[in-house]
Design an enzyme around this catalytic site. Structure first.
Site, PDB file in Angstrom:
ATOM      1  N   CYS A  27       2.464   3.455  -5.876  1.00  0.00           N
ATOM      2  CA  CYS A  27       1.785   4.746  -5.741  1.00  0.00           C
ATOM      3  C   CYS A  27       2.785   5.823  -5.376  1.00  0.00           C
ATOM      4  O   CYS A  27       3.931   5.534  -5.004  1.00  0.00           O
ATOM      5  CB  CYS A  27       0.671   4.678  -4.687  1.00  0.00           C
ATOM      6  SG  CYS A  27       1.272   4.507  -2.990  1.00  0.00           S
ATOM      7  N   ASP A  54       5.357   0.660  -0.769  1.00  0.00           N
ATOM      8  CA  ASP A  54       6.178   0.431  -1.960  1.00  0.00           C
ATOM      9  C   ASP A  54       5.944   1.603  -2.909  1.00  0.00           C
ATOM     10  O   ASP A  54       4.838   1.765  -3.437  1.00  0.00           O
ATOM     11  CB  ASP A  54       5.763  -0.902  -2.602  1.00  0.00           C
ATOM     12  CG  ASP A  54       6.645  -1.297  -3.776  1.00  0.00           C
ATOM     13  OD1 ASP A  54       7.301  -0.409  -4.356  1.00  0.00           O
ATOM     14  OD2 ASP A  54       6.655  -2.490  -4.121  1.00  0.00           O
ATOM     15  N   HIS A  55       6.990   2.381  -3.141  1.00  0.00           N
ATOM     16  CA  HIS A  55       6.833   3.589  -3.945  1.00  0.00           C
ATOM     17  C   HIS A  55       6.547   3.280  -5.411  1.00  0.00           C
ATOM     18  O   HIS A  55       6.185   4.178  -6.185  1.00  0.00           O
ATOM     19  CB  HIS A  55       8.092   4.458  -3.843  1.00  0.00           C
ATOM     20  CG  HIS A  55       7.785   5.915  -3.683  1.00  0.00           C
ATOM     21  ND1 HIS A  55       6.885   6.587  -4.478  1.00  0.00           N
ATOM     22  CD2 HIS A  55       8.275   6.847  -2.818  1.00  0.00           C
ATOM     23  CE1 HIS A  55       6.832   7.855  -4.115  1.00  0.00           C
ATOM     24  NE2 HIS A  55       7.654   8.040  -3.102  1.00  0.00           N
ATOM     25  N   ARG A  56       6.679   2.023  -5.813  1.00  0.00           N
ATOM     26  CA  ARG A  56       6.367   1.663  -7.198  1.00  0.00           C
ATOM     27  C   ARG A  56       4.863   1.601  -7.447  1.00  0.00           C
ATOM     28  O   ARG A  56       4.421   1.784  -8.590  1.00  0.00           O
ATOM     29  CB  ARG A  56       6.994   0.304  -7.543  1.00  0.00           C
ATOM     30  CG  ARG A  56       8.509   0.279  -7.503  1.00  0.00           C
ATOM     31  CD  ARG A  56       9.027  -1.141  -7.690  1.00  0.00           C
ATOM     32  NE  ARG A  56       8.601  -2.018  -6.596  1.00  0.00           N
ATOM     33  CZ  ARG A  56       8.897  -3.316  -6.520  1.00  0.00           C
ATOM     34  NH1 ARG A  56       9.618  -3.887  -7.482  1.00  0.00           N
ATOM     35  NH2 ARG A  56       8.484  -4.045  -5.500  1.00  0.00           N
TER      36      ARG A  56
END
Length: 504
Positions: free
Chosen positions: A478, A474-476
């Site tokens: 890291c 999940d790019h949110r």
């Protein structure tokens, strides 16, 4: 005169709103005892045997195998007490009709069954009055009860602004205010007396969150060695139990077969998205809709890891423990050990995003999910506290959960609550994948097949055992640097297992 009582499909917990009948365990006309399992149903989480809170003669069943029923729908009816002579029971939805003679012959047995289940015979040895006798420890909402004067008075939960959890209460005789069989089972398996709790639900109803809170409190005071069940990532326990949408509650479960029908025009077939398949479809859709995921991957030389595993098992074969039946250390156990070590270094990936609060929830324990293929489809059991287990303990737990998955015996608790997933898709003979994250988890490590390939080793071309590793995240939670660092550490441990000993 017999009283016909209707038993409705109870709330099975975990926010589930429906269940599919798998098979009936009783026939119309059978005598059942209090709390005897009468039907096996399949939910979006697992297979569950549902007990009947009445003792008597089954007069009707509602629905055949494959029928999907909502919570609260009639399941069966039971004649309790002395039946009226020469009056047949009403037919059920499945067309069955109880035999009057059989019901009369069974009335005494049904009375004894109800009395025995309630802890012994009452003042009278004759037929029990359904309004005054019952199992005593019934499931509120569909169970029998004792006389109103003997009913337990339910105290209100904690006042508004408190912690929202159950508080301890003095033990009181009478039925325990519990709807969900899962709550009763969780308390029973952990040695918790539900009569000592006052629930935080409506009218003092004891919820799963109340049991988990009580177990955590007991563990903190040193009264139990059992670790409390962990809430699902990103969801407060009370909020989860109170009525989260089925899509949010659906665990990683089996993709079971569904009936198909011909499409209009004869140009295809239609498969209903309902039950387990529908729940999984909703969850995957939500994951893709809410989570901005990305994937990175790397090839690694797994030759040394394979040699290390062979050495471990060869050393174990010469010990008395191994000859006593201790299984060999599995490859997935070693990969799991590497994962937990990597998560200790990069804890951002052991987290979830609470979208409502716009907060990242980082977890201090690793509950590791892993993919297991079964005849019913793909399931993802969860190894609790994987970070605290060694390779042998992980091997044993993986074997236990895999066998439970194969036989369909996994419980909802064993299919939920994961914080990170290990996906070994190499067993399907493929090298790589970009999977959909197991919502609401923030990351998944994928492991492809380990196969001989040309590889430059110590400056020379050689044939080595090569594996492709991928990390979907999940790019949110890291950025790419953290994800790349995690994956590189995993690859280093695979290529040189001694790295694991040096860094943990």
């Amino acid at each position: 005169m017999a009283q016909v009582l209707e038993f409705k499909l109870p709330d099975l917990g975990e926010g589930l709103t429906e269940a599919e009948i798998v098979r009936w365990l009783v026939e119309v006309g059978d005598v059942v005892a209090v709390d005897q399992p009468v039907v096996e149903v399949e939910t979006a989480k697992a297979m569950v045997e549902v007990p009947c809170p009445y003792g008597g003669v089954v007069t009707a069943r509602f629905g055949e195998a494959g029928t999907e029923l909502p919570v609260g729908a009639p399941l069966l009816t039971v004649a309790v007490g002395e039946p009226e002579p020469d009056r047949p029971a009403a037919p059920g939805a499945d067309g069955h009709r109880a035999q009057p003679a059989r019901a009369q012959a069974a009335s005494a047995a049904s009375t004894e069954a109800g009395s025995a289940a309630s802890g012994g015979a009452g003042p009278s040895a004759g037929a029990a009055d359904p309004g005054t006798e019952g199992s005593g420890n019934v499931l509120v909402g569909y169970g029998t009860s004792r006389a109103p004067a003997r009913r337990r008075r339910v105290r209100p939960g904690p006042p508004a602004g408190a912690n929202g959890r159950a508080r301890a209460a003095d033990p009181v005789d009478g039925p325990v205010p519990v709807i969900s069989p899962l709550v009763r089972r969780l308390a029973r398996e952990n040695g918790l007396d539900l009569r000592e709790l006052t629930g935080s639900g409506p009218d003092g109803l004891i919820l799963r969150a109340d049991v988990e809170y009580a177990l955590r409190a007991a563990a903190a005071q040193g009264r139990t060695a059992t670790a409390p069940a962990r809430p699902r990532p990103g969801v407060e326990p009370a909020r989860e139990t109170a009525g989260a949408a089925p899509a949010a509650q659906a665990g990683a479960a089996a993709l079971g077969a569904a009936p198909v029908t011909a499409a209009p025009g004869g140009d295809g077939v239609r498969t209903p998205l309902k039950g387990v398949r529908g729940a999984v479809a909703d969850k995957l859709s939500r994951s893709r809709r809410e989570i901005p995921d990305a994937t990175c991957w790397v090839d690694a030389d797994a030759t040394e890891l394979m040699r290390a595993r062979a050495a471990m098992n060869a050393a174990g074969a010469s010990t008395a423990l191994n000859t006593a039946g201790v299984p060999k250390v599995s490859l997935i156990a070693l990969l799991a050990r590497i994962c937990t070590a990597a998560l200790a270094r990069f804890p951002e990936l052991n987290s979830a995003v609470d979208t409502e609060a716009r907060e990242i929830v980082r977890f201090d324990r690793v509950h590791l999910g892993f993919a297991a293929q079964t005849e019913r489809g793909l399931v993802v059991p969860v190894v609790r506290d994987a970070h605290a287990r060694n390779a042998e303990s992980l091997t044993a737990e993986f074997a236990r959960l895999t066998e439970a998955a194969r036989t369909g015996a996994l419980t909802p608790a064993e299919l939920t609550g994961g914080t990170f997933t290990l996906n070994n898709y190499g067993v399907f003979g493929v090298d790589g994948s970009t999977p959909i994250l197991n919502h609401p988890e923030a990351a998944m490590l994928g492991v492809g097949r380990i196969t001989p390939k040309p590889w430059v080793h110590e400056g020379e071309l050689a044939v080595r055992q090569v594996v492709q590793l991928s990390l979907t995240f999940d790019h949110r939670v890291c950025d790419g640097g953290t994800a790349g660092g995690f994956l590189r550490y995993v690859a280093d441990c695979v290529e040189q297992p001694a790295v694991l000993l040096r860094t943990v």
